[in-house]
Scaffold this motif. Sequence first.
Motif, short mmCIF file in Angstrom:
data_model
loop_
_atom_site.label_atom_id
_atom_site.label_comp_id
_atom_site.label_asym_id
_atom_site.label_seq_id
_atom_site.Cartn_x
_atom_site.Cartn_y
_atom_site.Cartn_z
N ARG A 62 0.79 -1.14 -0.10
CA ARG A 62 -0.01 -0.06 0.06
C ARG A 62 0.90 1.43 0.07
O ARG A 62 0.47 2.30 -0.65
CB ARG A 62 -0.88 0.23 1.20
CG ARG A 62 -2.16 -0.94 1.24
CD ARG A 62 -2.96 -1.01 2.18
NE ARG A 62 -4.05 -1.74 2.32
CZ ARG A 62 -5.09 -1.64 3.22
NH1 ARG A 62 -5.22 -1.11 4.01
NH2 ARG A 62 -6.06 -2.62 2.94
N THR A 63 1.97 1.12 0.69
CA THR A 63 2.85 2.33 0.77
C THR A 63 3.78 2.58 -0.10
O THR A 63 4.21 3.66 -0.62
CB THR A 63 3.44 2.42 2.29
OG1 THR A 63 2.33 2.34 3.45
CG2 THR A 63 4.27 3.75 2.39
N PHE A 64 4.37 1.49 -0.48
CA PHE A 64 5.42 1.48 -1.61
C PHE A 64 5.29 0.91 -3.05
O PHE A 64 6.16 0.78 -3.80
CB PHE A 64 6.89 1.06 -0.90
CG PHE A 64 7.13 1.58 0.27
CD1 PHE A 64 7.83 2.84 0.30
CD2 PHE A 64 6.95 1.18 1.52
CE1 PHE A 64 8.34 3.72 1.39
CE2 PHE A 64 7.56 1.84 2.78
CZ PHE A 64 8.22 3.05 2.56
N GLY A 65 4.10 0.34 -3.23
CA GLY A 65 3.61 -0.19 -4.31
C GLY A 65 4.37 -1.51 -4.97
O GLY A 65 4.46 -2.10 -5.98
N LEU A 66 4.94 -2.16 -3.91
CA LEU A 66 5.42 -3.45 -4.15
C LEU A 66 4.31 -4.56 -4.28
O LEU A 66 3.39 -4.43 -3.66
CB LEU A 66 6.48 -3.94 -3.13
CG LEU A 66 7.80 -3.37 -3.25
CD1 LEU A 66 7.83 -2.14 -3.17
CD2 LEU A 66 8.84 -4.22 -2.11
N THR A 67 4.43 -5.39 -5.25
CA THR A 67 3.57 -6.51 -5.73
C THR A 67 3.90 -7.79 -5.81
O THR A 67 3.08 -8.77 -5.83
CB THR A 67 2.91 -5.91 -7.14
OG1 THR A 67 3.70 -5.97 -8.05
CG2 THR A 67 1.78 -4.47 -7.12
N HIS A 68 5.13 -7.98 -5.94
CA HIS A 68 5.87 -9.20 -6.26
C HIS A 68 5.71 -10.19 -4.90
O HIS A 68 6.38 -9.83 -3.88
CB HIS A 68 7.07 -9.40 -6.73
CG HIS A 68 7.76 -10.13 -7.31
ND1 HIS A 68 7.73 -11.72 -6.57
CD2 HIS A 68 8.45 -10.52 -8.34
CE1 HIS A 68 8.36 -12.66 -7.32
NE2 HIS A 68 8.69 -11.71 -8.61
N ASP A 69 4.89 -10.92 -4.76
CA ASP A 69 4.96 -11.94 -3.44
C ASP A 69 6.20 -12.33 -3.09
O ASP A 69 6.57 -12.29 -1.82
CB ASP A 69 3.89 -13.11 -3.52
CG ASP A 69 2.39 -12.68 -3.86
OD1 ASP A 69 1.98 -11.34 -3.23
OD2 ASP A 69 1.73 -13.55 -4.34
N ILE A 70 6.82 -13.04 -3.82
CA ILE A 70 8.11 -13.75 -3.47
C ILE A 70 8.96 -12.59 -2.99
O ILE A 70 9.94 -12.66 -1.80
CB ILE A 70 8.96 -14.38 -4.46
CG1 ILE A 70 7.99 -15.68 -5.06
CG2 ILE A 70 10.25 -14.93 -4.08
CD1 ILE A 70 8.79 -16.51 -6.07
N ILE A 71 9.12 -11.43 -3.71
CA ILE A 71 9.89 -10.21 -3.21
C ILE A 71 9.56 -9.76 -2.19
O ILE A 71 10.41 -9.49 -1.05
CB ILE A 71 10.00 -9.21 -4.44
CG1 ILE A 71 10.71 -9.84 -5.77
CG2 ILE A 71 10.77 -7.97 -3.84
CD1 ILE A 71 12.26 -10.21 -5.77
#
Length: 211
Positions: A62-71
């Motif tokens: 939500r805050t930083f826009g990361l979407t990759h589950d593994i990452i």
Amino acid sequence: MSAASRKAAESLAESLSKQVKHFSRTETRRLIHQFEGRCGQQPGRRAGSGLDRGQFRNMLHRTFGLTHDIIMDRVFSVFDRDNDGYIGVREWIAGLAVFLRGSLDEKIKFCFEVYDLNGDGAISREEMFHMLKWSLSRQPAEEDPEEGIKDLVEIVLKKMDHGHNSKVSYADFEKTVREENLLLEAFGTCLPNAKSIQAFEQQTFQDLPQL
């Protein structure tokens, strides 16, 4: 907050600001306050445990826009230095220092640790494949996506595998990124972009005097 609690918080901020680069004592105090607020939002949280994986992943998304589950799981693991399944306040401050304001050296180390899925000191073909598969499988393609990913892995190995042993060591990764900074996040986004950093810092450090 009681006087004793305020004194303890100030003492912790003073200690952490000396141990961790990039944040002033006042900024560290704000991050501690934010950490306590985030922990308080966790239902069924074990007292003194810290920030759990779910809450942390939610923040990354939500805050930083990361979407990759593994990452996102790997970023959690890199923050969670003592491997207890929670991010404590010291881990929170130290992790954010690199995540938000780290030098190139610090970011190279951080990204490599994220990509080294099994922690053996090298990024293997299989690890590259798993990280790239999630990103590329979301893109529409007429050809077999797995074949395209395998081809991409070979291209990356040719670029990064200076030891010619079918894997990327830390030395390989560091050398490649220093020569071409854009390859820092070659296997998936694991650092926030400038816009999300600015938004986070404005919200967290608002009203603080500019240094």
